[in-house]
Design an enzyme around this catalytic site. Structure first.
Site, mmCIF file in Angstrom:
data_model
loop_
_atom_site.group_PDB
_atom_site.id
_atom_site.type_symbol
_atom_site.label_atom_id
_atom_site.label_comp_id
_atom_site.label_asym_id
_atom_site.label_seq_id
_atom_site.Cartn_x
_atom_site.Cartn_y
_atom_site.Cartn_z
ATOM 1 N N ASP A 103 -1.621 7.599 10.283
ATOM 2 C CA ASP A 103 -2.073 7.008 9.031
ATOM 3 C C ASP A 103 -3.557 7.366 8.836
ATOM 4 O O ASP A 103 -3.914 8.538 8.920
ATOM 5 C CB ASP A 103 -1.802 5.496 9.045
ATOM 6 C CG ASP A 103 -2.055 4.821 7.721
ATOM 7 O OD1 ASP A 103 -1.183 4.889 6.842
ATOM 8 O OD2 ASP A 103 -3.137 4.214 7.548
ATOM 9 N N HIS A 298 7.363 4.917 7.923
ATOM 10 C CA HIS A 298 5.947 5.217 8.084
ATOM 11 C C HIS A 298 5.419 4.926 9.480
ATOM 12 O O HIS A 298 4.512 5.609 9.962
ATOM 13 C CB HIS A 298 5.142 4.408 7.065
ATOM 14 C CG HIS A 298 3.675 4.660 7.102
ATOM 15 N ND1 HIS A 298 3.116 5.874 6.774
ATOM 16 C CD2 HIS A 298 2.631 3.845 7.438
ATOM 17 C CE1 HIS A 298 1.802 5.806 6.895
ATOM 18 N NE2 HIS A 298 1.478 4.588 7.302
#
Length: 325
Positions: A103, A298
């Site tokens: 991320d 994610h």
């Protein structure tokens, strides 16, 4: 049982909270977390890396947990965050490292590879690709495309706005963000169809519990990370797109020349948001190995830790072997 050491380093004008594991003389591997996460997001990678002979270093990034959270928004630009890690590497006298980021940690890892071509011997990014310096700040284009529709990054730009919603109940915030960007939930959290002035969680239901891939103990660490300082420091990372673009002008023509690994979940909404960057990536990363993990959202290193560890350790054995460093 694996023993974790914890240190508070006075570096780069802040206090950096850092967890360490593995043999002290092992080749360093830095694990850089993203948003809204914490050092615990690497819980499944620490022991396998340490057992393979690597010295594992996991910071709480600037603005998170016990690390400092400066007041100024400009204190969170990308190169400043990179300099935190560079200063910590220098503190330990590290001349060769591998950097792994997920991320927001991924852009830090990619830029450390650009800034430190001699020290960074291998780089790994998860979820967020690198496609070179864009022609304009990302927020400039977003404001054109999302003048009347909601976009979470634009929502984050106003200081205090998202904090009020997220700080009110950190556990709820984490549940909502974890669930709505994982493989189990098809709703696209990042591209919700609602007015520009809507709240972050408008239209979404609180699942009431954390995802199956996050244990009670791990979730408690996540919540504690934001319980004291709130989300302000973490959100300030998003308020530096223009400053990041300005400060990285000198890096515009550079490419990443180190061996690089990129991992992405096929159900990660970031893959949709970063489709253009993904296409550009092979031209900006010279020695690139990519893997798309099936049925994965994610939170890749937590949703599919065994597969991530398999790919990560295989990459390290080829390009940054413990016994040769």
């Amino acid at each position: 049982m694996l023993t974790l050491d914890h240190q508070l380093l006075p570096i780069n004008g802040i206090q950096l909270s850092l967890y360490l594991a593995g043999p002290e003389d092992g080749p360093p591997v830095w694990l850089l977390h993203g948003f809204p996460e914490c050092w615990q997001s690497w819980r499944h990678q620490i022991e396998p890396l340490a057992a393979s002979g690597y010295r594992v270093l996991i910071p709480e990034m600037r603005g998170y947990g016990r690390s400092s959270a400066p007041e100024d928004i400009e204190a969170y630009d990308l190169l400043t965050v990179c300099s935190d890690i560079q200063a910590a590497m220098a503190h330990f006298g590290q001349s060769q490292v591998c950097v792994v980021g997920h991320d927001w940690g991924a852009p830090v890892a990619w830029h450390l590879a650009l800034l430190e071509p001699q020290r960074v011997k291998a780089v790994v990014g998860m979820a967020v690709p690198y496609g070179g310096r864009p022609r304009q700040p990302a927020t400039t284009l977003m404001r054109q495309l999302y003048a009347e529709r909601f976009h979470y990054i634009l929502h984050f730009q106003t200081p205090g706005l998202a904090e009020a919603e997220m700080d009110a109940d950190p556990a709820r915030t984490l549940r909502m963000m974890m669930h709505n960007t994982s493989a189990a939930v098809p709703k696209d959290f990042f591209l919700q169809d609602k007015p520009a002035n809507a709240g972050l969680f408008d239209g979404l239901e609180d699942p009431g519990t954390h995802p199956h891939w996050c244990s009670d103990a791990a979730f408690a660490v996540y919540v504690q990370t934001f319980a004291t300082q709130g989300f302000r420091g973490a959100l300030n990372w998003y308020r530096n797109f223009e400053r990041n673009w300005q400060r990285t002008e000198a890096l515009a023509e550079r490419i990443i020349e180190q061996p690089a690994l990129f991992l992405l979940g096929d159900l990660d909404p970031v893959g949709t948001l970063e489709a253009y960057t993904l296409r550009q990536m092979p031209s900006r990363v010279q020695y690139l190995e990519q893997h798309l993990l099936k049925a994965c959202g994610h939170w890749i290193q937590n949703e599919q830790p065994e597969r991530v560890n398999e790919l990560l350790l295989a990459f390290l054995r080829r390009h940054y072997p413990a016994q040769a460093c």
